[in-house]
Design a protein around this motif. Structure first.
Motif, PDB file in Angstrom:
ATOM      1  N   LEU A  64       0.823  -1.212   0.000  1.00 47.06           N
ATOM      2  CA  LEU A  64       0.000   0.000   0.000  1.00 47.06           C
ATOM      3  C   LEU A  64       0.853   1.255   0.000  1.00 47.06           C
ATOM      4  O   LEU A  64       0.552   2.231  -0.709  1.00 47.06           O
ATOM      5  CB  LEU A  64      -0.933  -0.002   1.209  1.00 47.06           C
ATOM      6  N   ALA A  65       1.935   1.249   0.786  1.00 49.44           N
ATOM      7  CA  ALA A  65       2.819   2.418   0.826  1.00 49.44           C
ATOM      8  C   ALA A  65       3.481   2.637  -0.533  1.00 49.44           C
ATOM      9  O   ALA A  65       3.547   3.766  -1.041  1.00 49.44           O
ATOM     10  CB  ALA A  65       3.890   2.232   1.909  1.00 49.44           C
ATOM     11  N   PHE A  66       3.963   1.556  -1.140  1.00 44.06           N
ATOM     12  CA  PHE A  66       4.573   1.645  -2.476  1.00 44.06           C
ATOM     13  C   PHE A  66       3.575   2.219  -3.482  1.00 44.06           C
ATOM     14  O   PHE A  66       3.891   3.131  -4.247  1.00 44.06           O
ATOM     15  CB  PHE A  66       5.036   0.253  -2.910  1.00 44.06           C
ATOM     16  N   SER A  67       2.364   1.683  -3.470  1.00 44.35           N
ATOM     17  CA  SER A  67       1.351   2.116  -4.432  1.00 44.35           C
ATOM     18  C   SER A  67       0.977   3.577  -4.236  1.00 44.35           C
ATOM     19  O   SER A  67       0.865   4.337  -5.200  1.00 44.35           O
ATOM     20  CB  SER A  67       0.099   1.241  -4.302  1.00 44.35           C
ATOM     21  N   LEU A  68       0.784   3.985  -2.975  1.00 47.19           N
ATOM     22  CA  LEU A  68       0.351   5.359  -2.709  1.00 47.19           C
ATOM     23  C   LEU A  68       1.425   6.365  -3.113  1.00 47.19           C
ATOM     24  O   LEU A  68       1.130   7.393  -3.728  1.00 47.19           O
ATOM     25  CB  LEU A  68       0.020   5.518  -1.228  1.00 47.19           C
ATOM     26  N   ILE A  69       2.687   6.073  -2.789  1.00 54.92           N
ATOM     27  CA  ILE A  69       3.777   6.988  -3.125  1.00 54.92           C
ATOM     28  C   ILE A  69       3.908   7.138  -4.641  1.00 54.92           C
ATOM     29  O   ILE A  69       3.969   8.250  -5.175  1.00 54.92           O
ATOM     30  CB  ILE A  69       5.100   6.502  -2.515  1.00 54.92           C
ATOM     31  N   VAL A  70       3.965   6.010  -5.347  1.00 51.83           N
ATOM     32  CA  VAL A  70       4.157   6.070  -6.801  1.00 51.83           C
ATOM     33  C   VAL A  70       2.923   6.654  -7.476  1.00 51.83           C
ATOM     34  O   VAL A  70       3.034   7.428  -8.435  1.00 51.83           O
ATOM     35  CB  VAL A  70       4.495   4.681  -7.367  1.00 51.83           C
ATOM     36  N   LEU A  71       1.730   6.306  -6.990  1.00 51.37           N
ATOM     37  CA  LEU A  71       0.502   6.846  -7.574  1.00 51.37           C
ATOM     38  C   LEU A  71       0.448   8.360  -7.417  1.00 51.37           C
ATOM     39  O   LEU A  71       0.061   9.084  -8.348  1.00 51.37           O
ATOM     40  CB  LEU A  71      -0.716   6.197  -6.921  1.00 51.37           C
ATOM     41  N   ALA A  72       0.837   8.870  -6.244  1.00 53.22           N
ATOM     42  CA  ALA A  72       0.865  10.314  -6.035  1.00 53.22           C
ATOM     43  C   ALA A  72       1.884  10.974  -6.956  1.00 53.22           C
ATOM     44  O   ALA A  72       1.626  12.050  -7.519  1.00 53.22           O
ATOM     45  CB  ALA A  72       1.190  10.633  -4.569  1.00 53.22           C
ATOM     46  N   SER A  73       3.033  10.349  -7.132  1.00 54.24           N
ATOM     47  CA  SER A  73       4.055  10.884  -8.032  1.00 54.24           C
ATOM     48  C   SER A  73       3.547  10.942  -9.469  1.00 54.24           C
ATOM     49  O   SER A  73       3.753  11.927 -10.188  1.00 54.24           O
ATOM     50  CB  SER A  73       5.321  10.022  -7.958  1.00 54.24           C
ATOM     51  N   LEU A  74       2.869   9.878  -9.892  1.00 51.15           N
ATOM     52  CA  LEU A  74       2.325   9.838 -11.252  1.00 51.15           C
ATOM     53  C   LEU A  74       1.197  10.850 -11.427  1.00 51.15           C
ATOM     54  O   LEU A  74       1.057  11.448 -12.502  1.00 51.15           O
ATOM     55  CB  LEU A  74       1.832   8.431 -11.571  1.00 51.15           C
ATOM     56  N   THR A  75       0.391  11.032 -10.390  1.00 46.76           N
ATOM     57  CA  THR A  75      -0.687  12.026 -10.456  1.00 46.76           C
ATOM     58  C   THR A  75      -0.112  13.419 -10.663  1.00 46.76           C
ATOM     59  O   THR A  75      -0.589  14.198 -11.503  1.00 46.76           O
ATOM     60  CB  THR A  75      -1.531  11.982  -9.172  1.00 46.76           C
ATOM     61  N   ARG A  76       0.914  13.747  -9.875  1.00 51.84           N
ATOM     62  CA  ARG A  76       1.556  15.056 -10.012  1.00 51.84           C
ATOM     63  C   ARG A  76       2.200  15.211 -11.384  1.00 51.84           C
ATOM     64  O   ARG A  76       2.062  16.248 -12.051  1.00 51.84           O
ATOM     65  CB  ARG A  76       2.615  15.208  -8.927  1.00 51.84           C
ATOM     66  N   ALA A  77       2.898  14.175 -11.827  1.00 49.60           N
ATOM     67  CA  ALA A  77       3.585  14.242 -13.116  1.00 49.60           C
ATOM     68  C   ALA A  77       2.599  14.346 -14.272  1.00 49.60           C
ATOM     69  O   ALA A  77       2.826  15.092 -15.235  1.00 49.60           O
ATOM     70  CB  ALA A  77       4.475  13.017 -13.298  1.00 49.60           C
ATOM     71  N   GLY A  78       1.483  13.616 -14.193  1.00 44.27           N
ATOM     72  CA  GLY A  78       0.486  13.689 -15.250  1.00 44.27           C
ATOM     73  C   GLY A  78      -0.154  15.060 -15.340  1.00 44.27           C
ATOM     74  O   GLY A  78      -0.382  15.584 -16.438  1.00 44.27           O
ATOM     75  N   GLY A  79      -0.433  15.658 -14.183  1.00 47.50           N
ATOM     76  CA  GLY A  79      -0.989  17.009 -14.180  1.00 47.50           C
ATOM     77  C   GLY A  79      -0.029  18.025 -14.764  1.00 47.50           C
ATOM     78  O   GLY A  79      -0.419  18.891 -15.554  1.00 47.50           O
ATOM     79  N   LEU A  93      10.815   2.492  -4.085  1.00 43.79           N
ATOM     80  CA  LEU A  93      11.588   1.334  -4.548  1.00 43.79           C
ATOM     81  C   LEU A  93      12.375   0.721  -3.395  1.00 43.79           C
ATOM     82  O   LEU A  93      12.445  -0.507  -3.252  1.00 43.79           O
ATOM     83  CB  LEU A  93      12.551   1.750  -5.659  1.00 43.79           C
ATOM     84  N   ALA A  94      13.022   1.581  -2.593  1.00 47.60           N
ATOM     85  CA  ALA A  94      13.843   1.090  -1.481  1.00 47.60           C
ATOM     86  C   ALA A  94      13.011   0.293  -0.490  1.00 47.60           C
ATOM     87  O   ALA A  94      13.483  -0.699   0.086  1.00 47.60           O
ATOM     88  CB  ALA A  94      14.536   2.258  -0.785  1.00 47.60           C
ATOM     89  N   TRP A  95      11.778   0.716  -0.258  1.00 48.69           N
ATOM     90  CA  TRP A  95      10.903  -0.028   0.650  1.00 48.69           C
ATOM     91  C   TRP A  95      10.421  -1.331   0.023  1.00 48.69           C
ATOM     92  O   TRP A  95      10.434  -2.378   0.657  1.00 48.69           O
ATOM     93  CB  TRP A  95       9.709   0.845   1.032  1.00 48.69           C
ATOM     94  N   SER A  96       9.995  -1.270  -1.224  1.00 52.07           N
ATOM     95  CA  SER A  96       9.419  -2.457  -1.853  1.00 52.07           C
ATOM     96  C   SER A  96      10.443  -3.575  -2.021  1.00 52.07           C
ATOM     97  O   SER A  96      10.111  -4.761  -1.887  1.00 52.07           O
ATOM     98  CB  SER A  96       8.818  -2.084  -3.210  1.00 52.07           C
ATOM     99  N   VAL A  97      11.697  -3.234  -2.289  1.00 53.46           N
ATOM    100  CA  VAL A  97      12.705  -4.268  -2.513  1.00 53.46           C
ATOM    101  C   VAL A  97      13.036  -5.014  -1.226  1.00 53.46           C
ATOM    102  O   VAL A  97      13.682  -6.073  -1.271  1.00 53.46           O
ATOM    103  CB  VAL A  97      13.986  -3.653  -3.141  1.00 53.46           C
TER     104      VAL A  97
END
Length: 609
Positions: free
Chosen positions: A127-142, A447-451
Motif C-alpha cells: 500500500l505504501a509503495f502504491s500510494l507513493i508512486v501513484l501520487a508521483s504519477l498524479t503530479r507528473a500527469g498534471g 523502490l527502497a521499501w518495496s525491494v
C-alpha cells in the motif's frame, strides 16, 4: 503553420478519445463482474511490463539521463533485472499458489509461513509503495498536461481530471479492464519512445552531428569526476566514500550507485501489487506463470530494452544538442540546433519550474505548430504511459486493502473494492496536490521499501526453512534503514549526521543489508513450522538453484567490468576521435551489457523449460 488554438484543439481531441477509451473498459470490466466473473483472466507480458515500467520511465527517466548523463542511463538495464525476477520467481510462486486456490500473494505468505505479522507487513508495504508512486504519477500527469496545453489547463485541474479517469476504469472496471487497457497503453508508450526518438534524430540530422554534439558536451562540461572526465559520459569512479551522494565529486552516479539502483529496481516486481497478478487469477500456476516469465524476455528485455538503451538515451542526451543547455547554445553554435529555445523562452531548461522533467513535453511541443495531429497523438501516448502504471497501482492497492487488510468475500468484497479505490485515489491526489516535488522526492524511497520483500520471495521459493518471524523482523529493520538513508527520510527526520545515499549506495541496498543481517541474527532463535515440500522442490537445486547462481554471476561479473573499465573499453571519454563506434565508450558498453543480459535470460529460460 498551425496556431496555438489548433494545437489545443488536437490536444482536447486526444484527451476526449482517451476518456472514451477509459469509459469503455470501465463498462466492460463492470459488466464482467456483474456477470459473475470477479476474477480476471491471466495478464499478458505486455500488460505487466507496461503496468510496471511505463509510468516512471516516461515521467523521470529521460530527464534524468539529460542531467546525469550515461552513468545514470545504466538504469535502463532494469529491463534485464525485471525479466530475471520473473524467471526466477514467477513460475515457482504460481505453482505454490495453484493448489491453494490461487490466493492473493499476502495470503500465500500467511499460509506458507504461518505468520499473520508477515502478511500484514507485506500488505502495508504494498500500500505504501502504491500510494507513493501513484501520487508521483498524479503530479507528473498534471504537470504534463499543463505544459502541453501551454498553461490553458492548470496542473491541479489536470490532476483532478486524471484521478477521476483512473478511478473509473481501475476502481470501477476492475482487474479485467486493467489487464486489457494496459496492453493498449503499453503499445502507446512504445510509440511515444519511438516518435520522440524519431523527432530527436530528425533535428540532430546525422550520426556525425550526434558525435560532434556529444564531444562538445563533454568538452564544455565543468562538472568533472575525480578522473577528470565529464560527468555526462563517464562514471565518477566505482564509489565515493562520502556521507551523502550529493557530496560526490562530479556526479552522485558512481558505479556503485548505478549498480545498487538496478538492484533496487527489483522492488517494482517484488511489490505485492504485481505479484498478485501472478497468484490471484484462475490461470495461475506452473504453465501460465512460466509463459508469462518467458515472454517477459521478449517484451521487456528485448523490445523495451532496445528502445531504452538506444532511443531513450538519445532522447536524454539529445536535449543538450537541441537547445535545452544554454552553455552549449552560447559556446558551441556549430554543435547545437536550437529548436527548443522558443519553448524555453531563452532559458536553460534547468532554470524552468519543471527542470529536466520538461524535456519530453517540450520535445512533444515541437510538433505542435507544424504537425498538430502528431502533437495530439504524442499527447495521447504520454497520458496513456503515465496512466498505464497508475491504473495498475490503484487497482492493485484497492485489492490489497479490500481483500487482505479488510477480508471480505463475494458481494461485500465487490462493494469494498470501489470504495477502497476511491479512498486511495483521493489520498494520492491530496498528497500530490500539496507537494510539488513528489516526482523526484519519493519515487526512490518507494523502490527502497518495496525491494525489502526480496528476501521473503527468495525464502518462499528457495529457502523454506526460514521462519516468518525472522523474515518479518528483517523487513521492519530494512524499512527503517532504507528510510534513514534516503533523502526523503533524512529531510523528514532532520538528520544532520549524514545525507541521502551515503557512500554513494542506494537506500534500497542499505535496507537490504540491514534486512538480511537482522534475518540471520533472529533466525537461530525462532522455530519454523514444518511444511510439506512445495511443487518442484526436487528441482530447486538443479534448475532454479542453478538459475539463481547464474543470476548472481551475471549481475556481478559484467557489472563489475562495466564499473571498472566501461568508461574506457571502447575509447577515451574525453577524446572523441578514439570512440570505436562513434559513441562514448560507456554508451557502447551499456549496449554490450544489455546484449549479454538478453543472451543470459534466453539461456536461463531454456534451462527451466
Amino acid at each position: 503553420m498551425a496556431g496555438m488554438g489548433e494545437k489545443v484543439v488536437w490536444l482536447a481531441g486526444a484527451l476526449l478519445l482517451y476518456v472514451l477509451f477509459c469509459l469503455y473498459w470501465t463498462w466492460t470490466g463492470w459488466r464482467r463482474s456483474r456477470a459473475g466473473h470477479p476474477k480476471a483472466s491471466a495478464p499478458t507480458s505486455l500488460a505487466l511490463t507496461g503496468a510496471a515500467l511505463a509510468g516512471w520511465m516516461f515521467i523521470a527517466h529521460f530527464g534524468l539521463i539529460y542531467t546525469e548523463g550515461l552513468p545514470y542511463a545504466a538504469v535502463s538495464l532494469a529491463c534485464i533485472v525485471l525479466p530475471l525476477i520473473a524467471l526466477l520467481l514467477f513460475q515457482r510462486i504460481g505453482a505454490l499458489a495453484e493448489p491453494l486456490g490461487s490466493p492473493s500473494f499476502p495470503a500465500l505468505l500467511h499460509k506458507h509461513f504461518d505468520s499473520t505479522a508477515l502478511k500484514l507487513i507485506c500488505v502495508l508495504v504494498g500500500l505504501a509503495f502504491s500510494l507513493i508512486v501513484l501520487a508521483s504519477l498524479t503530479r507528473a500527469g498534471g504537470a504534463l498536461l499543463n505544459l502541453l496545453s501551454d498553461d490553458v489547463v492548470s496542473t491541479h485541474h489536470a490532476m483532478l481530471f486524471l484521478t477521476v479517469l483512473i478511478f473509473l476504469y481501475a476502481g470501477a472496471g476492475g482487474a479485467q479492464g486493467i489487464y486489457t487497457a494496459a496492453r493498449v497503453q503499453f503499445v502507446l508508450f512504445l510509440a511515444a519512445i519511438i516518435l520522440c526518438g524519431a523527432i530527436t534524430i530528425f533535428y540532430i540530422g546525422s550520426l556525425e552531428r550526434l558525435h560532434f554534439g556529444l564531444s562538445e558536451l563533454a568538452r564544455l562540461d565543468e562538472n568533472r569526476g575525480p578522473n577528470g572526465y565529464s560527468h555526462y559520459i563517464a562514471t565518477p569512479g566505482f564509489a565515493q566514500f562520502v556521507l551523502s551522494a550529493r557530496e560526490a565529486v562530479g556526479s552522485p552516479w558512481t558505479g556503485l550507485l548505478a549498480g545498487t539502483t538496478l538492484l533496487a529496481s527489483a522492488g517494482i516486481f517484488t511489490s505485492p501489487v504485481y505479484l498478485n497478478w501472478v497468484t490471484a487469477n484462475p490461470a495461475a500456476g506452473r504453465e501460465t506463470s512460466g509463459r508469462l516469465a518467458s515472454r517477459q524476455i521478449w517484451t521487456t528485455a528485448v523490445l523495451l530494452g532496445f528502445l531504452l538503451i538506444t532511443l531513450g538515451t538519445l532522447i536524454g542526451l539529445g536535449g543538450h544538442i537541441l537547445g535545452a543547455n544554454m552553455v552549449m547554445t552560447d559556446n558551441s553554435d556549430d554543435a547545437v540546433y536550437n529548436v527548443m529555445g522558443a519553448n524555453l523562452g531563452g532559458m536553460d531548461i534547468m532554470e524552468t519550474f519543471g527542470q529536466q522533467n520538461e524535456l519530453v513535453p517540450i520535445l512533444i511541443s515541437l510538433t505542435g505548430d507544424t504537425l498538430p495531429w502528431l502533437f495530439g497523438l504524442l499527447a495521447l501516448c504520454a497520458v496513456a504511459a503515465v496512466q498505464c502504471t497508475a491504473g495498475a497501482l490503484l487497482q492493485g492497492a484497492a485489492s490489497l486493502a479490500a481483500g487482505d487488510l479488510i477480508p471480505a468475500h463475494g458481494s461485500p468484497r465487490r462493494l469494498l473494492m470501489p470504495l477502497a479505490a476511491l479512498m486511495i485515489a483521493a489520498a494520492a491526489l491530496i498528497l500530490a496536490w500539496g507537494d510539488e516535488d513528489m516526482t523526484s522526492r519519493y519515487l526512490h524511497l518507494a523502490l527502497a521499501w518495496s525491494v525489502q520483500l526480496l528476501p521473503v520471495l527468495l525464502a518462499l521459493c528457495y529457502f523454506s526453512s526460514i521462519s516468518g518471524t525472522a523474515l518479518a523482523a528483517g523487513i521492519l529493520v530494512g524499512l527503517a534503514a532504507a528510510f534513514v538513508t534516503d533523502e526523503a527520510g533524512i529531510v523528514l527526520l532532520g538528520i544532520q549526521a549524514w545525507g541521502g545515499w551515503p557512500l554513494s549506495a542506494h537506500a534500497g541496498a542499505w535496507g537490504l543489508l540491514a534486512n538480511v543481517a537482522t534475518l540471520l541474527a533472529v533466525q537461530p532463535f525462532t522455530l519454523r513450522r514444518a511444511q510439506e515440500p512445495g511443487p518442484e522442490a526436487g528441482e530447486t537445486a538443479s534448475g532454479y538453484g542453478f538459475g539463481l547462481l547464474l543470476a548472481v554471476l551475471w549481475f556481478a561479473v559484467p557489472l563489475c567490468l562495466y564499473l571498472t573499465i566501461g568508461d574506457r573499453l571502447f575509447g577515451v571519454p574525453d577524446d572523441s576521435s578514439t570512440w570505436l563506434f562513434g559513441l562514448p565508450s560507456l554508451w557502447a558498453w551499456q549496449i554490450v551489457f544489455w546484449l549479454i543480459g538478453v543472451a543470459f535470460l534466453w539461456h536461463l529460460s531454456r534451462r527451466q523449460t
